[in-house]
Scaffold this motif. Sequence first.
Motif, mmCIF file in Angstrom:
data_model
loop_
_atom_site.group_PDB
_atom_site.id
_atom_site.type_symbol
_atom_site.label_atom_id
_atom_site.label_comp_id
_atom_site.label_asym_id
_atom_site.label_seq_id
_atom_site.Cartn_x
_atom_site.Cartn_y
_atom_site.Cartn_z
ATOM 1 N N MET A 129 0.829 -1.220 0.000
ATOM 2 C CA MET A 129 0.000 0.000 0.000
ATOM 3 C C MET A 129 0.858 1.263 0.000
ATOM 4 O O MET A 129 0.515 2.256 -0.635
ATOM 5 N N SER A 130 1.984 1.223 0.719
ATOM 6 C CA SER A 130 2.840 2.416 0.741
ATOM 7 C C SER A 130 3.475 2.652 -0.633
ATOM 8 O O SER A 130 3.662 3.795 -1.057
ATOM 9 N N ALA A 131 3.771 1.563 -1.363
ATOM 10 C CA ALA A 131 4.349 1.707 -2.716
ATOM 11 C C ALA A 131 3.346 2.369 -3.660
ATOM 12 O O ALA A 131 3.708 3.253 -4.454
ATOM 13 N N ILE A 132 2.072 1.959 -3.580
ATOM 14 C CA ILE A 132 1.039 2.588 -4.426
ATOM 15 C C ILE A 132 0.909 4.063 -4.062
ATOM 16 O O ILE A 132 0.854 4.938 -4.942
ATOM 17 N N ALA A 133 0.906 4.362 -2.760
ATOM 18 C CA ALA A 133 0.782 5.761 -2.316
ATOM 19 C C ALA A 133 1.925 6.620 -2.862
ATOM 20 O O ALA A 133 1.699 7.760 -3.283
ATOM 21 N N LYS A 154 4.484 13.112 4.010
ATOM 22 C CA LYS A 154 3.383 13.135 4.978
ATOM 23 C C LYS A 154 2.084 12.670 4.320
ATOM 24 O O LYS A 154 1.357 11.837 4.868
ATOM 25 N N LYS A 155 1.806 13.186 3.116
ATOM 26 C CA LYS A 155 0.568 12.789 2.432
ATOM 27 C C LYS A 155 0.630 11.329 1.987
ATOM 28 O O LYS A 155 -0.373 10.615 2.061
ATOM 29 N N ALA A 156 1.816 10.867 1.559
ATOM 30 C CA ALA A 156 1.950 9.452 1.165
ATOM 31 C C ALA A 156 1.643 8.547 2.355
ATOM 32 O O ALA A 156 0.941 7.537 2.219
ATOM 33 N N SER A 157 2.142 8.904 3.539
ATOM 34 C CA SER A 157 1.881 8.128 4.753
ATOM 35 C C SER A 157 0.389 8.181 5.110
ATOM 36 O O SER A 157 -0.206 7.162 5.478
ATOM 37 N N PHE A 158 -0.197 9.359 4.971
ATOM 38 C CA PHE A 158 -1.638 9.556 5.229
ATOM 39 C C PHE A 158 -2.476 8.664 4.312
ATOM 40 O O PHE A 158 -3.410 7.996 4.760
ATOM 41 N N SER A 170 5.788 2.804 6.675
ATOM 42 C CA SER A 170 6.755 2.260 5.703
ATOM 43 C C SER A 170 7.335 3.312 4.755
ATOM 44 O O SER A 170 8.098 2.961 3.870
ATOM 45 N N ILE A 171 6.990 4.585 4.930
ATOM 46 C CA ILE A 171 7.469 5.619 4.004
ATOM 47 C C ILE A 171 8.890 6.049 4.350
ATOM 48 O O ILE A 171 9.722 6.258 3.471
ATOM 49 N N GLU A 172 9.158 6.192 5.660
ATOM 50 C CA GLU A 172 10.485 6.662 6.088
ATOM 51 C C GLU A 172 11.108 5.631 7.040
ATOM 52 O O GLU A 172 10.575 4.550 7.230
ATOM 53 N N GLY A 173 12.244 5.966 7.630
ATOM 54 C CA GLY A 173 12.915 5.035 8.530
ATOM 55 C C GLY A 173 14.053 5.744 9.241
ATOM 56 O O GLY A 173 14.279 6.918 9.007
ATOM 57 N N PRO A 174 14.802 5.052 10.084
ATOM 58 C CA PRO A 174 14.682 3.641 10.457
ATOM 59 C C PRO A 174 13.652 3.354 11.556
ATOM 60 O O PRO A 174 13.261 2.211 11.741
ATOM 61 N N GLY A 186 5.061 16.123 16.902
ATOM 62 C CA GLY A 186 4.514 16.022 15.545
ATOM 63 C C GLY A 186 3.744 14.752 15.265
ATOM 64 O O GLY A 186 3.262 14.541 14.151
ATOM 65 N N SER A 187 3.629 13.869 16.282
ATOM 66 C CA SER A 187 2.951 12.580 16.044
ATOM 67 C C SER A 187 1.466 12.789 15.785
ATOM 68 O O SER A 187 0.862 13.751 16.259
ATOM 69 N N SER A 188 0.881 11.864 15.010
ATOM 70 C CA SER A 188 -0.504 12.017 14.585
ATOM 71 C C SER A 188 -1.138 10.653 14.339
ATOM 72 O O SER A 188 -0.446 9.691 13.982
ATOM 73 N N ASP A 189 -2.463 10.584 14.511
ATOM 74 C CA ASP A 189 -3.203 9.373 14.143
ATOM 75 C C ASP A 189 -3.336 9.247 12.625
ATOM 76 O O ASP A 189 -3.721 8.187 12.132
ATOM 77 N N LEU A 190 -3.039 10.335 11.912
ATOM 78 C CA LEU A 190 -3.294 10.373 10.467
ATOM 79 C C LEU A 190 -2.112 9.940 9.611
ATOM 80 O O LEU A 190 -2.281 9.624 8.437
ATOM 81 N N PHE A 191 -0.903 9.939 10.168
ATOM 82 C CA PHE A 191 0.285 9.595 9.382
ATOM 83 C C PHE A 191 1.428 9.234 10.337
ATOM 84 O O PHE A 191 1.380 9.549 11.525
ATOM 85 N N GLY A 192 2.449 8.588 9.799
ATOM 86 C CA GLY A 192 3.623 8.233 10.595
ATOM 87 C C GLY A 192 4.644 9.360 10.586
ATOM 88 O O GLY A 192 4.713 10.132 9.625
ATOM 89 N N VAL A 193 5.437 9.452 11.654
ATOM 90 C CA VAL A 193 6.533 10.445 11.709
ATOM 91 C C VAL A 193 7.809 9.735 12.133
ATOM 92 O O VAL A 193 7.770 8.762 12.894
ATOM 93 N N LYS A 194 8.936 10.221 11.653
ATOM 94 C CA LYS A 194 10.214 9.654 12.065
ATOM 95 C C LYS A 194 10.410 9.886 13.564
ATOM 96 O O LYS A 194 10.056 10.951 14.075
ATOM 97 N N PHE A 195 10.965 8.904 14.240
ATOM 98 C CA PHE A 195 11.272 9.056 15.663
ATOM 99 C C PHE A 195 12.170 10.287 15.827
ATOM 100 O O PHE A 195 13.222 10.381 15.194
ATOM 101 N N PRO A 196 11.735 11.276 16.636
ATOM 102 C CA PRO A 196 12.383 12.595 16.582
ATOM 103 C C PRO A 196 13.656 12.773 17.418
ATOM 104 O O PRO A 196 14.241 13.843 17.417
ATOM 105 N N TYR A 197 14.079 11.728 18.131
ATOM 106 C CA TYR A 197 15.232 11.903 19.032
ATOM 107 C C TYR A 197 16.451 11.127 18.546
ATOM 108 O O TYR A 197 16.326 10.183 17.777
ATOM 109 N N LYS A 198 17.612 11.530 19.040
ATOM 110 C CA LYS A 198 18.849 10.842 18.671
ATOM 111 C C LYS A 198 18.873 9.468 19.329
ATOM 112 O O LYS A 198 18.676 9.337 20.537
#
Length: 359
Positions: A129-133, A154-158, A170-174, A186-198
């Motif tokens: 699904m992430s590839a289609i997005a 952000k929109k692809a993850s949404f 599955s859009i970003e990593g690690p 920045g976390s949201s129920d609507l999309f994934g976010v990269k873990f923001p800390y070192k």
Amino acid sequence: MNTSEFLFITKDKAIDSASFTWQTPSNIALVKYWGKSDPQIPKNASISFTLNNCHTTTKINFSKINKVEKADFELYFEGKKKDDFKPKIAKFFERIQEYCPYILEYKMEIHSENSFPHSSGIASSASGMSAIAMCLLSLEKELSPEITTEHFNKKASFLARLGSGSASRSIEGPLVVWGEHPEIKGSSDLFGVKFPYKVHPIFEDYQDAILLVDKGEKQVSSTVGHNLMHDHPYAENRFKQANENLSKLSKILQSGDMKQFINLVESEALTLHAMMLTSNPYFILMKPNTLEIINQIWKYREENDSNICFTLDAGANVHVLYPASEKEAINQFIKNTLAAYCQKNQYICDKSGYGAKIL
């Protein structure tokens, strides 16, 4: 819940035909989500390692047509027409047409293949699904070139989330967090976010060997499993526990405390399966060999003072997690001991990765 930022506003260019190919990975959750409400809103936040080698490659050819009522597409999986996959994709296109109205103006030919065996029990909906997005967003960027990379991802993850919840990760990593959490900026129920800390260096290049215990179709789909959380007697406590575990894991990932990491990740995996055991109707997705592997991992860890641990998805397969520094010894252990519990001795060596790539 503001979804208006994902509406498609203007078309700067006319595009008659286009083709895009993306490779997007699967992911493995460390803190699990189990239970959701419509439309694909998680009951708790989750965090996952993005994988590197387990991925889906998808090419979409777009050809301009007169506007239609429903998305017009053909689907080919590993070179063959796959009509049995079409209803799920059709439902996905229905959910997203409000945000991507341009899909009704193109005939889409979707060609998809996995780097891992189909029906291997590895969740392919996240990578698929992430590839289609990502392909759809590539077309959107052609139509409106001013889209920023941040908005693109952000929109692809949404969108991916509307096809499969875990696909949002599955859009970003690690490491990606999906679901609103007070301690994840920045976390949201609507999309994934990269873990923001070192992250502590021990969690960089983290290894994941996927032991294919059962390559068959799951007897209970994830959708059915999630729905059983609606009336589950322990659901509310579970959602609370998961969010608390994400707080703990956030600190562990920064400090590098391996003992706490192992305890939390294994506990999360077993809790996920405990939810299945205690739902009504109840079900068991583990197999006898799943338990054999877990016991062998525990024995190896104790005897070798190792940082090996396991996690499970909603299935029988075991993800063996370990730091890169132990790669050689643990790969030998898997080959000599654990492979015997896998179907046809099959397992896949993977590691954390950086998300989707355009090809």
